[in-house]
Design a protein around this motif. Structure first.
Motif, PDB file in Angstrom:
ATOM      1  N   GLN A 203       1.763   6.306  -7.188  1.00  0.00           N
ATOM      2  CA  GLN A 203       0.704   7.204  -7.648  1.00  0.00           C
ATOM      3  C   GLN A 203       1.107   8.662  -7.496  1.00  0.00           C
ATOM      4  N   GLY A 204       1.846   8.961  -6.435  1.00  0.00           N
ATOM      5  CA  GLY A 204       2.321  10.331  -6.230  1.00  0.00           C
ATOM      6  C   GLY A 204       3.296  10.757  -7.300  1.00  0.00           C
ATOM      7  N   THR A 205       4.183   9.874  -7.712  1.00  0.00           N
ATOM      8  CA  THR A 205       5.155  10.228  -8.747  1.00  0.00           C
ATOM      9  C   THR A 205       4.493  10.330 -10.105  1.00  0.00           C
ATOM     10  N   THR A 206       3.500   9.484 -10.397  1.00  0.00           N
ATOM     11  CA  THR A 206       2.844   9.584 -11.700  1.00  0.00           C
ATOM     12  C   THR A 206       1.980  10.829 -11.789  1.00  0.00           C
ATOM     13  N   SER A 207       1.307  11.215 -10.706  1.00  0.00           N
ATOM     14  CA  SER A 207       0.496  12.437 -10.759  1.00  0.00           C
ATOM     15  C   SER A 207       1.394  13.668 -10.854  1.00  0.00           C
ATOM     16  N   LYS A 208       2.566  13.613 -10.227  1.00  0.00           N
ATOM     17  CA  LYS A 208       3.496  14.729 -10.315  1.00  0.00           C
ATOM     18  C   LYS A 208       4.019  14.866 -11.745  1.00  0.00           C
ATOM     19  N   LYS A 209       4.295  13.719 -12.416  1.00  0.00           N
ATOM     20  CA  LYS A 209       4.739  13.765 -13.803  1.00  0.00           C
ATOM     21  C   LYS A 209       3.645  14.324 -14.708  1.00  0.00           C
TER      22      LYS A 209
ATOM     23  N   ARG B 257       0.838  -1.200   0.000  1.00  0.00           N
ATOM     24  CA  ARG B 257       0.000   0.000   0.000  1.00  0.00           C
ATOM     25  C   ARG B 257       0.876   1.254   0.000  1.00  0.00           C
ATOM     26  N   TYR B 258       1.967   1.232   0.782  1.00  0.00           N
ATOM     27  CA  TYR B 258       2.893   2.357   0.823  1.00  0.00           C
ATOM     28  C   TYR B 258       3.541   2.583  -0.550  1.00  0.00           C
ATOM     29  N   LYS B 259       3.991   1.507  -1.180  1.00  0.00           N
ATOM     30  CA  LYS B 259       4.636   1.637  -2.486  1.00  0.00           C
ATOM     31  C   LYS B 259       3.642   2.086  -3.554  1.00  0.00           C
TER      32      LYS B 259
END
Length: 89
Positions: A77-83, A70-72
């Motif tokens: 998801q955080g890195t893809t939304s930032k991209k 869940r953490y990973k």
């Protein structure tokens, strides 16, 4: 800049997480086994604490797998939304 939709990088990320989860399970099982052996040695009850600690390792491993994946997933998801935000600008 285009998003990285390469399936090989996705598979590499998944393989890395699976490897980390496997190592985590191994550490939990070895830790509980060694703790059970130490408790059996201290109290003089040979298979009792080893068996109990191995039974404890099953839900502990399951919880660790759930929390770590869940953490990973949140991290990914955080890195893809930032991209996606960088691309839209």
């Amino acid at each position: 800049m285009k998003p990285d939709n390469n399936p090989l990088s996705t598979y590499g990320l998944v393989a890395g997480v699976v490897g980390q989860v496997g190592c985590l399970i191994l550490l939990i099982i070895l830790g509980t086994l060694l703790l059970g052996l130490a408790l059996d040695e201290a109290f003089g009850t040979r298979p009792t604490f080893v068996f109990i600690m191995l039974l404890v390792s099953v839900p502990l491993s399951t919880a660790a797998i759930f929390l770590y994946t869940r953490y990973k997933a949140k991290q990914l998801q955080g890195t893809t939304s930032k991209k996606e935000e960088d691309i839209s600008e």
